[in-house]
Design a protein around this motif. Structure first.
Motif, PDB file in Angstrom:
ATOM      1  N   UNK A 119       0.808  -1.232   0.000  1.00 52.91           N
ATOM      2  CA  UNK A 119       0.000   0.000   0.000  1.00 52.91           C
ATOM      3  C   UNK A 119       0.834   1.272   0.000  1.00 52.91           C
ATOM      4  N   UNK A 120       2.058   1.200   0.553  1.00 58.21           N
ATOM      5  CA  UNK A 120       2.920   2.372   0.599  1.00 58.21           C
ATOM      6  C   UNK A 120       3.633   2.600  -0.732  1.00 58.21           C
ATOM      7  N   UNK A 121       3.656   1.586  -1.583  1.00 57.81           N
ATOM      8  CA  UNK A 121       4.281   1.721  -2.901  1.00 57.81           C
ATOM      9  C   UNK A 121       3.399   2.532  -3.831  1.00 57.81           C
ATOM     10  N   UNK A 122       2.084   2.266  -3.795  1.00 53.24           N
ATOM     11  CA  UNK A 122       1.180   2.972  -4.704  1.00 53.24           C
ATOM     12  C   UNK A 122      -0.252   2.889  -4.212  1.00 53.24           C
ATOM     13  N   UNK A 123      -1.007   3.966  -4.465  1.00 51.18           N
ATOM     14  CA  UNK A 123      -2.429   3.976  -4.168  1.00 51.18           C
ATOM     15  C   UNK A 123      -3.182   2.899  -4.942  1.00 51.18           C
ATOM     16  N   UNK A 124      -2.606   2.458  -6.065  1.00 53.16           N
ATOM     17  CA  UNK A 124      -3.290   1.492  -6.922  1.00 53.16           C
ATOM     18  C   UNK A 124      -3.519   0.165  -6.216  1.00 53.16           C
ATOM     19  N   UNK A 125      -2.619  -0.208  -5.303  1.00 50.46           N
ATOM     20  CA  UNK A 125      -2.794  -1.473  -4.594  1.00 50.46           C
ATOM     21  C   UNK A 125      -4.081  -1.447  -3.771  1.00 50.46           C
ATOM     22  N   UNK A 126      -4.235  -0.415  -2.939  1.00 47.48           N
ATOM     23  CA  UNK A 126      -5.445  -0.304  -2.134  1.00 47.48           C
ATOM     24  C   UNK A 126      -6.689  -0.154  -2.982  1.00 47.48           C
ATOM     25  N   UNK A 127      -6.561   0.541  -4.107  1.00 48.29           N
ATOM     26  CA  UNK A 127      -7.718   0.711  -4.994  1.00 48.29           C
ATOM     27  C   UNK A 127      -8.155  -0.620  -5.587  1.00 48.29           C
ATOM     28  N   UNK A 128      -7.204  -1.492  -5.926  1.00 45.48           N
ATOM     29  CA  UNK A 128      -7.572  -2.811  -6.452  1.00 45.48           C
ATOM     30  C   UNK A 128      -8.240  -3.663  -5.367  1.00 45.48           C
ATOM     31  N   UNK A 129      -7.736  -3.560  -4.141  1.00 48.25           N
ATOM     32  CA  UNK A 129      -8.373  -4.259  -3.019  1.00 48.25           C
ATOM     33  C   UNK A 129      -9.800  -3.748  -2.841  1.00 48.25           C
ATOM     34  N   UNK A 130      -9.961  -2.418  -2.861  1.00 43.19           N
ATOM     35  CA  UNK A 130     -11.290  -1.833  -2.722  1.00 43.19           C
ATOM     36  C   UNK A 130     -12.221  -2.240  -3.845  1.00 43.19           C
ATOM     37  N   UNK A 131     -11.700  -2.317  -5.063  1.00 40.49           N
ATOM     38  CA  UNK A 131     -12.531  -2.723  -6.203  1.00 40.49           C
ATOM     39  C   UNK A 131     -13.001  -4.166  -6.055  1.00 40.49           C
ATOM     40  N   UNK A 181       4.800   3.426 -13.664  1.00 39.10           N
ATOM     41  CA  UNK A 181       5.388   2.236 -14.287  1.00 39.10           C
ATOM     42  C   UNK A 181       6.238   1.473 -13.281  1.00 39.10           C
ATOM     43  N   UNK A 182       7.016   2.193 -12.487  1.00 35.92           N
ATOM     44  CA  UNK A 182       7.857   1.550 -11.474  1.00 35.92           C
ATOM     45  C   UNK A 182       6.991   0.858 -10.425  1.00 35.92           C
ATOM     46  N   UNK A 183       5.892   1.508 -10.035  1.00 34.58           N
ATOM     47  CA  UNK A 183       5.008   0.931  -9.021  1.00 34.58           C
ATOM     48  C   UNK A 183       4.371  -0.366  -9.510  1.00 34.58           C
ATOM     49  N   UNK A 184       3.859  -0.356 -10.735  1.00 35.67           N
ATOM     50  CA  UNK A 184       3.248  -1.567 -11.283  1.00 35.67           C
ATOM     51  C   UNK A 184       4.278  -2.692 -11.361  1.00 35.67           C
ATOM     52  N   UNK A 185       5.502  -2.350 -11.756  1.00 37.73           N
ATOM     53  CA  UNK A 185       6.557  -3.351 -11.839  1.00 37.73           C
ATOM     54  C   UNK A 185       6.855  -3.941 -10.467  1.00 37.73           C
ATOM     55  N   UNK A 186       6.969  -3.097  -9.436  1.00 35.71           N
ATOM     56  CA  UNK A 186       7.264  -3.586  -8.089  1.00 35.71           C
ATOM     57  C   UNK A 186       6.147  -4.479  -7.555  1.00 35.71           C
ATOM     58  N   UNK A 187       4.919  -4.111  -7.840  1.00 37.75           N
ATOM     59  CA  UNK A 187       3.783  -4.862  -7.307  1.00 37.75           C
ATOM     60  C   UNK A 187       3.518  -6.156  -8.058  1.00 37.75           C
ATOM     61  N   UNK A 188       3.813  -6.187  -9.365  1.00 29.58           N
ATOM     62  CA  UNK A 188       3.339  -7.282 -10.214  1.00 29.58           C
ATOM     63  C   UNK A 188       4.418  -8.161 -10.829  1.00 29.58           C
ATOM     64  N   UNK A 189       5.618  -7.632 -11.037  1.00 31.99           N
ATOM     65  CA  UNK A 189       6.633  -8.413 -11.738  1.00 31.99           C
ATOM     66  C   UNK A 189       7.057  -9.602 -10.887  1.00 31.99           C
ATOM     67  N   UNK A 190       7.295 -10.727 -11.558  1.00 32.37           N
ATOM     68  CA  UNK A 190       7.606 -11.955 -10.821  1.00 32.37           C
ATOM     69  C   UNK A 190       8.926 -11.872 -10.062  1.00 32.37           C
ATOM     70  N   UNK A 191       9.832 -10.993 -10.474  1.00 27.90           N
ATOM     71  CA  UNK A 191      11.093 -10.849  -9.762  1.00 27.90           C
ATOM     72  C   UNK A 191      11.011  -9.793  -8.658  1.00 27.90           C
ATOM     73  N   UNK A 192       9.866  -9.144  -8.534  1.00 28.49           N
ATOM     74  CA  UNK A 192       9.636  -8.197  -7.450  1.00 28.49           C
ATOM     75  C   UNK A 192       8.651  -8.850  -6.461  1.00 28.49           C
ATOM     76  N   UNK A 193       7.468  -8.248  -6.255  1.00 31.82           N
ATOM     77  CA  UNK A 193       6.500  -8.808  -5.318  1.00 31.82           C
ATOM     78  C   UNK A 193       5.495  -9.744  -5.994  1.00 31.82           C
ATOM     79  N   UNK A 194       5.472  -9.732  -7.318  1.00 31.11           N
ATOM     80  CA  UNK A 194       4.400 -10.402  -8.043  1.00 31.11           C
ATOM     81  C   UNK A 194       4.303 -11.894  -7.846  1.00 31.11           C
ATOM     82  N   UNK A 195       5.432 -12.579  -7.693  1.00 30.94           N
ATOM     83  CA  UNK A 195       5.428 -14.037  -7.593  1.00 30.94           C
ATOM     84  C   UNK A 195       5.457 -14.522  -6.150  1.00 30.94           C
ATOM     85  N   UNK A 196       6.309 -13.920  -5.323  1.00 29.97           N
ATOM     86  CA  UNK A 196       6.462 -14.375  -3.939  1.00 29.97           C
ATOM     87  C   UNK A 196       5.194 -14.127  -3.125  1.00 29.97           C
TER      88      UNK A 196
END
Length: 303
Positions: free
Chosen positions: A25-37, A269-284
């Protein structure tokens, strides 16, 4: 582990660049917005029960709650907000971000009402036990410091985690609702030592400076799901955070924000990559939903 984390969280704000770690949630507002959606969608499909409440376990600074509630309120949700948090420092942050919240020391204190519940990086901080050849591993004093009393192939379990998920599942079964569990861990039970400590955004030895660093362990989603089913709840399959966010439309949300704020394109772009990319938070990081058998399956699980 419980004693160390209780002191750790009660005496500091551990989040952000100046803290020890950063959550989604601290990386981007988009995370909380997806949870809310996701919660708004399942609440609407459940018939918009007026007595439903938003609840969050270990809500950090309240950032996720604020972002998720903005979307939920936009969908017509007007229910109460209940936060389970013991840290007075973090409660102060939450009060600024979610001023209409009510606080509880334990999830067992939540009202008996349909739940729209979020547990993001909550279970990983609950204490685990470790066993070597069937004997519980313990901490002892050696050479003036702390040390483990045995080594070997380790098997972990967590009665505290299981009690928490059982309480959630029981409430959902009796009162209705859905819970989103988002955390790092594995979707199948397996042996291994996953206990770790983080300080200043770096991994550090787990037994050094007790109470001054964040102790966590990987969440066993298979074990949590089994306990939830035993309590009568329905459980979705476990999906990766990256696939879940992408299926909910984080890409489209990022594009909309970029159009409205051209100066934020690179940041988004950086936020989406951190949240979703498999080598960032996306896979673990994994996501699992627990729900009342009478409630629909939330979006994002392909069911």
């Amino acid at each position: 582990m419980e004693a160390c984390n209780s002191y750790y969280y009660a005496t500091r704000d551990p989040l952000g660049r100046d803290g020890d770690f950063t959550t989604a949630p601290e990386i981007s507002q988009m995370f909380g917005e997806m949870v809310g959606a996701a919660l708004a969608d399942v609440w609407v499909n459940a018939g918009k029960p007026a007595d439903a409440i938003y609840a969050e376990l270990g809500p950090g600074r309240g950032t996720l709650a604020a972002d998720a509630l903005r979307v939920l309120r936009g969908a017509g949700f007007s229910g109460e907000v209940h936060l389970v948090e013991m840290s007075p420092i973090l409660r102060d942050h939450q009060a600024r971000n979610v001023p209409d919240a009510q606080w509880h020391d334990s999830l067992q204190d939540l009202p008996a009402a349909p739940l729209l519940l979020v547990a993001n990086e909550f279970f990983d901080a609950l204490p685990v036990r470790q066993f070597v050849s069937g004997v519980e591993r313990k901490v002892t004093i050696a050479a003036g410091g702390l040390a483990f009393d045995r080594d070997g192939e380790i098997v972990e379990d967590s009665p505290v985690q299981e009690a928490a998920v059982s309480a959630i599942a029981t409430c959902l079964t009796q009162c209705g609702g859905v819970a989103l569990v988002i955390d790092y861990g594995h979707d199948r039970s397996a042996p291994g030592d996953t206990l770790q400590a983080v300080r200043g955004h770096r991994y550090v030895p787990t037994l050094v400076d007790p109470g001054e660093q964040d102790l966590t362990a990987h969440v066993d989603f298979e074990a949590l799901g089994r306990v939830a089913k035993d309590a009568g709840a329905a459980v979705t399959k476990v999906v990766t955070q990256g696939s879940w966010l992408n299926s909910l439309g984080i890409g489209a949300r990022a594009a909309a924000l970029a159009t409205a704020n051209p100066q934020r394109v690179e940041e988004l772009e950086i936020a989406v990559d951190r949240l979703c990319h498999e080598e960032q938070m996306g896979q673990l990081f994994k996501v699992m939903a627990i729900r009342s058998p009478d409630w629909p399956v939330p979006a994002g699980f392909g069911e």
